[in-house]
Design a protein around this motif. Structure first.
Motif, PDB file in Angstrom:
ATOM      1  N   ASP A 153     -20.751  50.994  43.703  1.00 53.87           N
ATOM      2  CA  ASP A 153     -21.225  50.657  42.357  1.00 53.87           C
ATOM      3  C   ASP A 153     -22.727  50.939  42.295  1.00 53.87           C
ATOM      4  O   ASP A 153     -23.472  50.618  43.228  1.00 53.87           O
ATOM      5  CB  ASP A 153     -20.960  49.176  42.061  1.00 53.87           C
ATOM      6  N   HIS A 154     -23.158  51.524  41.181  1.00 55.67           N
ATOM      7  CA  HIS A 154     -24.537  51.978  41.091  1.00 55.67           C
ATOM      8  C   HIS A 154     -25.536  50.835  41.326  1.00 55.67           C
ATOM      9  O   HIS A 154     -25.419  49.762  40.750  1.00 55.67           O
ATOM     10  CB  HIS A 154     -24.807  52.607  39.725  1.00 55.67           C
ATOM     11  N   SER A 214     -25.887  49.054  43.967  1.00 58.92           N
ATOM     12  CA  SER A 214     -25.442  47.939  44.825  1.00 58.92           C
ATOM     13  C   SER A 214     -25.740  48.176  46.307  1.00 58.92           C
ATOM     14  O   SER A 214     -25.651  47.252  47.112  1.00 58.92           O
ATOM     15  CB  SER A 214     -23.936  47.701  44.646  1.00 58.92           C
ATOM     16  N   ARG A 240     -21.132  47.353  46.955  1.00 58.10           N
ATOM     17  CA  ARG A 240     -19.889  46.971  46.275  1.00 58.10           C
ATOM     18  C   ARG A 240     -19.080  48.213  45.930  1.00 58.10           C
ATOM     19  O   ARG A 240     -19.610  49.197  45.435  1.00 58.10           O
ATOM     20  CB  ARG A 240     -20.193  46.163  45.014  1.00 58.10           C
ATOM     21  N   ALA A 284     -16.148  49.185  43.547  1.00 61.74           N
ATOM     22  CA  ALA A 284     -15.399  48.709  42.377  1.00 61.74           C
ATOM     23  C   ALA A 284     -15.426  47.171  42.312  1.00 61.74           C
ATOM     24  O   ALA A 284     -14.395  46.522  42.144  1.00 61.74           O
ATOM     25  CB  ALA A 284     -13.971  49.240  42.416  1.00 61.74           C
ATOM     26  N   GLY A 285     -16.610  46.607  42.506  1.00 61.55           N
ATOM     27  CA  GLY A 285     -16.787  45.156  42.370  1.00 61.55           C
ATOM     28  C   GLY A 285     -16.537  44.350  43.637  1.00 61.55           C
ATOM     29  O   GLY A 285     -16.821  43.162  43.681  1.00 61.55           O
ATOM     30  N   ARG A 320     -13.063  57.044  46.146  1.00 60.36           N
ATOM     31  CA  ARG A 320     -13.238  55.650  45.725  1.00 60.36           C
ATOM     32  C   ARG A 320     -11.876  55.004  45.469  1.00 60.36           C
ATOM     33  O   ARG A 320     -11.594  53.902  45.933  1.00 60.36           O
ATOM     34  CB  ARG A 320     -14.108  55.578  44.473  1.00 60.36           C
TER      35      ARG A 320
END
Lengths: 310, 105
Positions: free
Chosen positions: A29-30, A32, A67, A69-70, A234
Motif C-alpha cells: 500500500d502506498h 506504508s 501493508r 492490501a491493508g 499482489r
C-alpha cells in the motif's frame, strides 16, 4: 527509521523488468513501507573490495515492513541485477534477522513476503553465503512452526536457483509468473555436471518449459500463478497468505506423499510437454503459447496443481 | 577500485525536503546513486566508487555539468558504479535530484 521515499509504480508494471525497490513500492500500500537498515546506514559487504568489485549500499537485499492490501506484512526483496541476486554474509544476515524476528515476536506481522530473485550464493563470499542459506531455511521452518506464513514470490530475471530455490521450497506457499523460473541446480550447472545430453542450457525453450513458471504451477511446484505485473503478484500474495498450510507432521507427510507420487508418475517423461500430457492436458504444445487467462483455466482442471503439502 | 571525492560550492540549496533517496542499481552499465540532505545549504559533495580505472576526468566533467545545471546545495551524493556510460550517469543524477524535490504525501 528511514526517509526512503517510494516512487509511484503502476499496477501494470512488469515484475520481471522492475527493480527490487520498484517491486516493493508497487506491491505494498502506498506510503506504508518502512525499511530496516536502509541504504543510508551503509550496511554493505566488507569483502567485495578485495576483488575490486563495487558494493551496493543495501548489499542487494531490502528488508522492512508494510501493508499488503491493508494487511501488515514483513517483506524482503533481492535485487536480481546486483551480482545476479545474492545470498552473502551481510545480505544473508539481513534476511535472517527479519525471519528470526517474526519467529520470536508475535507482535510482528504474521506473514513474510520473500521477493526472491537470485541465482544463489555469491561466490566471492561462498562459505558465508552457504551458511546464510542454511540458517535462513531453518529460520523459515521455525517461523512457520510459530504460525508465520512465509510466501515466496518468484518472477525476477535471475529466477530462484541454488540457495534461493532451496529457500523457496522451504516456504509455506510459492507464487510464480510465466517468466519466473525456479529449481535447485540451474541449467548451466546441470549441463556442466551431467552433459549436454542431459540438459542443454542453450535451448531456451527447453529451459523455460522445464524450470519456468507454467510447468512449476502445473506440477504443483508453485501454488499460485501470477500475471507478470505488480498487481498480479499482489493478488497472488494476498490469496496465498490466507491459504498457508499449518506446518505440522500431517503437512509434511502429505508433501512426502505428493512428491513420491510425482516421481512415479513422471518417471518416463523426458520433456515438460510429456509431463503435461500425463497430467491429462490434451494439447500440451499449446501451453507455452496461450495467454495467462487461458492458462489459469487449464490449471484449474489439473489435480496435481493444488495440494495440501508444502 | 577508483575512488573520487568531489566538493563544490553551489549557488542555491537543492529544492524539496526529502532527506534521502536511492536511484538505480549496481549492475553492468548501470549505477546506484544515494542522495542525502546533510550538508550546509551551499555545499555539495559527490563521492564515486568505480571498478573502471582511468576515467577521473570524465567523471569530473559529468558531475560539474550536473552541479552547474541544478545547484544541488546541501546534498551528499554517493555513487556505486557498475561501469555506467556518462549519459546514464547524468540521467541518474537528474533522476535522483528530481526525486528529492517531491514532497511527502
Amino acid at each position: 527509521m528511514n526517509d526512503m521515499p517510494e516512487a509511484r509504480v503502476s499496477d501494470s508494471a512488469s515484475w520481471f523488468l522492475s527493480t527490487a525497490r520498484e517491486r516493493i513500492a508497487g506491491l505494498l500500500d502506498h506510503g506504508s513501507f518502512m525499511e530496516f537498515l536502509p541504504p543510508t546506514e551503509r550496511v554493505q559487504s566488507p569483502h567485495l573490495a578485495l576483488f575490486d568489485l563495487p558494493v551496493a549500499f543495501d548489499d542487494g537485499v531490502i528488508v522492512g515492513r508494510g501493508r499488503l492490501a491493508g494487511r501488515d506484512v514483513l517483506i524482503a526483496a533481492q535485487e536480481g541485477q546486483f551480482m545476479g541476486g545474492t545470498f552473502a554474509e551481510v545480505s544473508g544476515a539481513k534476511l535472517l534477522g527479519l525471519i528470526r524476528a517474526a519467529r520470536d515476536n508475535d507482535k510482528l506481522p504474521r506473514a513474510i513476503l520473500l521477493l526472491l530473485d537470485s541465482g544463489g550464493v555469491r561466490l566471492q563470499e561462498a562459505n558465508a553465503g552457504e551458511l546464510a542459506v542454511a540458517e535462513v531455511m531453518r529460520a523459515i521452518m521455525e517461523a512457520r512452526m510459530a504460525g508465520v506464513a512465509v510466501i515466496a514470490l518468484v518472477g525476477g530475471r535471475a529466477g530462484a536457483f541454488g540457495g534461493a530455490g532451496l529457500t523457496a521450497a522451504t516456504c509455506s506457499r510459492i507464487a510464480i509468473s510465466e517468466q519466473g523460473r525456479t529449481g535447485v541446480s540451474g541449467p548451466e550447472v546441470i549441463e556442466t555436471n551431467k552433459g549436454v545430453e542431459e540438459f542443454d542450457s542453450k535451448d531456451k525453450a527447453l529451459v523455460w518449459s522445464v524450470t519456468g513458471g507454467r510447468n512449476r504451477r502445473l506440477i504443483g511446484g508453485a501454488d499460485a500463478y501470477a500475471e507478470d505485473t505488480v498487481s498480479g503478484f499482489r493478488e497472488a500474495a494476498s490469496s496465498l497468505i490466507d491459504r498457508a498450510p499449518t506446518f505440522d507432521l500431517a503437512t509434511l507427510q502429505a508433501e512426502q506423499q505428493r512428491l513420491s507420487a510425482r516421481v512415479e508418475r513422471f518417471a518416463n517423461c523426458s520433456t515438460a510437454a510429456e509431463m503435461w500430457r500425463v497430467l491429462g492436458i490434451t494439447a500440451p504444445q499449446s501451453i507455452r503459447d496461450m495467454n495467462d487467462a487461458a492458462f489459469v483455466k487449464i490449471v484449474a482442471d489439473v489435480k496435481e496443481a493444488s495440494h495440501d503439502g508444502r | 577500485m577508483d575512488n573520487l571525492k568531489l566538493s563544490y560550492a553551489t549557488r542555491t540549496p537543492a529544492a524539496g525536503d526529502r532527506q534521502s533517496v536511492l536511484v538505480g542499481v549496481v549492475a553492468s552499465g548501470n549505477l546506484e546513486v544515494l542522495f542525502e540532505r546533510k550538508l550546509a545549504p551551499h555545499e555539495c559533495v559527490v563521492e564515486i566508487a568505480t571498478p573502471i580505472h582511468g576515467y577521473d576526468e570524465v567523471w569530473k566533467a559529468v558531475v560539474e555539468d550536473f552541479v552547474e545545471r541544478v545547484s544541488p546545495g546541501g546534498l551528499y551524493i554517493s555513487i556505486n558504479d557498475g561501469g555506467a556510460r556518462p549519459d546514464i550517469v547524468a540521467l541518474r543524477l537528474m533522476q535522483g535530484v528530481k526525486t528529492m524535490e517531491v514532497n511527502h504525501e
